[in-house]
Every structure is written in C-alpha cells, then in structure tokens.
Design an enzyme around this catalytic site. Structure first.
Site, mmCIF file in Angstrom:
data_model
loop_
_atom_site.group_PDB
_atom_site.id
_atom_site.type_symbol
_atom_site.label_atom_id
_atom_site.label_comp_id
_atom_site.label_asym_id
_atom_site.label_seq_id
_atom_site.Cartn_x
_atom_site.Cartn_y
_atom_site.Cartn_z
ATOM 1 N N ASP A 75 0.875 -1.167 0.000
ATOM 2 C CA ASP A 75 0.000 0.000 0.000
ATOM 3 C C ASP A 75 0.908 1.213 0.000
ATOM 4 O OD1 ASP A 75 -2.858 0.646 -0.017
ATOM 5 O OD2 ASP A 75 -2.389 1.833 1.754
ATOM 6 N N PHE A 166 3.789 7.972 -13.315
ATOM 7 C CA PHE A 166 2.334 7.850 -13.228
ATOM 8 C C PHE A 166 1.896 8.466 -11.907
ATOM 9 C CE2 PHE A 166 4.345 4.042 -11.573
ATOM 10 C CZ PHE A 166 3.748 3.876 -10.339
#
Length: 209
Positions: A75, A166
């Site tokens: 995460d 990104f």
C-alpha cells in the site's frame, strides 16, 4: 526472529498485471514463484484501514486466507507535510472523478491540481516538502505477518513535468534531484523510490544471512 519465506509460491495481493510483473521481477532472484490474487479468483477486500500498514495487512491477510499460501501486499501513497500528511491512504481516491467531473475513472492531473490548490491556499511561503510512502506486508495462512516500510523524501513542484511516471510523479522532485519522478528514467527511479526502500528492507530480513 521474523519468519522466513522459502522457495515457495507467493501470492501477490493484486489484480493488476503490471504490479505482478514488477514485484515478480524484484523477487525472481530468491526462487519464489509469484502468482496474483486475481489469477486465483480471489476478491479484492475493502481497504478500510486508516494507515498504509493497516491497508497492506488487510490485503495480505485476505490473500493468504483465501489461498492458504503466504501472500505479499503493498500500500502506498503521497503524504504532503503542509496538508497534515494528506492525501495519504486516500492518494488514489483524490483522483477518482465525481459524478459532475466526467466519466468514471481516475484523473491524476485533477488529483495533482487538488494538492497544488490546497498548497496555494496557504500562501507563497508554504512548506512544499512531502514524501511517498510504501508499506509491504507479508501474511502467512496461520496468521503470522511481517511489515516493511519505505519512504522517498522530496518536494512538490508545479506545473507537472515529465511523461515517464504515473500518479503524482510529475509534481514530485525526490530529495537531492532537480527532475521529477516523471522525468527520471524508470530504472533510476526504481533504485531510489519508496518501493525500492521497502523492498530493500524486506530482502535484508527475509533473504539476508
């Protein structure tokens, strides 16, 4: 002493083929056979945690319990100091379009603009420092687990620069650099990224002597 992974099958708690490929390549030297939770037909659990550690463990535990195999989850997100650590665990949520913002999906330019707008509200002298965080969590079917945390420190810039990255990469300049993550060649970025930091800690503990 932390439990060690052996030469075994490891479930990567993702439905993203790109993430599976990236993590598999990082773990290839250690004799692990990596498969994705998606390929096993496992559902994606709700990420209800308030921290990166909690969400990584939710995903790792769900994959381990659903597959009866050890599982690895990650995460990650952007934490901006002047925003009290936001967007943090809601990093991807800030990119989700609302009903009045067009077709459903993620708009990362919009997300970067939200960060910049909140910084600008605090004036020209606002602290623009922040970091990308990554947590890797390993869970075994019997409930044992291990967590590894990585960071990449830097500052936020505007306007966005570069096309190689990104997410928020075009507005993040890593510490000691002048280019954004989106201007740096991917191989170089992977050596200094938050995920690289977390993986180095995982490898040292799991596969070190």
């Amino acid at each position: 002493m932390t439990r060690k992974l052996g030469s075994e099958t490891l479930v990567i708690a993702t439905h993203n083929a790109g993430k599976l490929k990236e993590i598999s390549a990082l773990l290839a030297p250690y004799g692990l056979n990596c498969i994705s939770a998606g390929s096993l037909g496992l559902p994606e659990p709700a990420e209800t945690g308030k921290t990166f550690v909690e969400n990584a463990l939710i995903k790792a535990r769900a994959a381990a319990e659903g597959s009866s195999l050890p599982a690895l989850a990650d995460d990650s997100g952007l934490c901006v100091d002047a925003l009290g650590g936001r967007p943090g665990v809601y990093t991807a949520d800030w990119a989700e379009r609302q009903w009045f913002e067009g077709a459903p999906g993620r708009d990362w330019y919009m997300a970067m603009g939200k960060v910049e707008g909140l910084l600008c509200e605090q004036g020209d002298d606002v602290d623009r420092s922040g970091h990308f965080a990554c947590v890797l969590a390993i869970a075994w079917p019997d409930g044992e687990q291990a967590v590894y945390e990585g960071k990449a420190l830097g500052t936020l810039t505007w306007p966005p620069r570069g096309t190689l990255g990104f997410g928020y990469d075009p507005v993040f300049v890593p510490q000691g650099a002048t280019q954004t993550f989106a201007e740096i060649e991917p191989a170089q970025k992977h050596r200094i990224s938050h995920r690289a930091d977390a993986f180095a800690k995982l490898v040292a503990e799991q596969f070190g002597s």
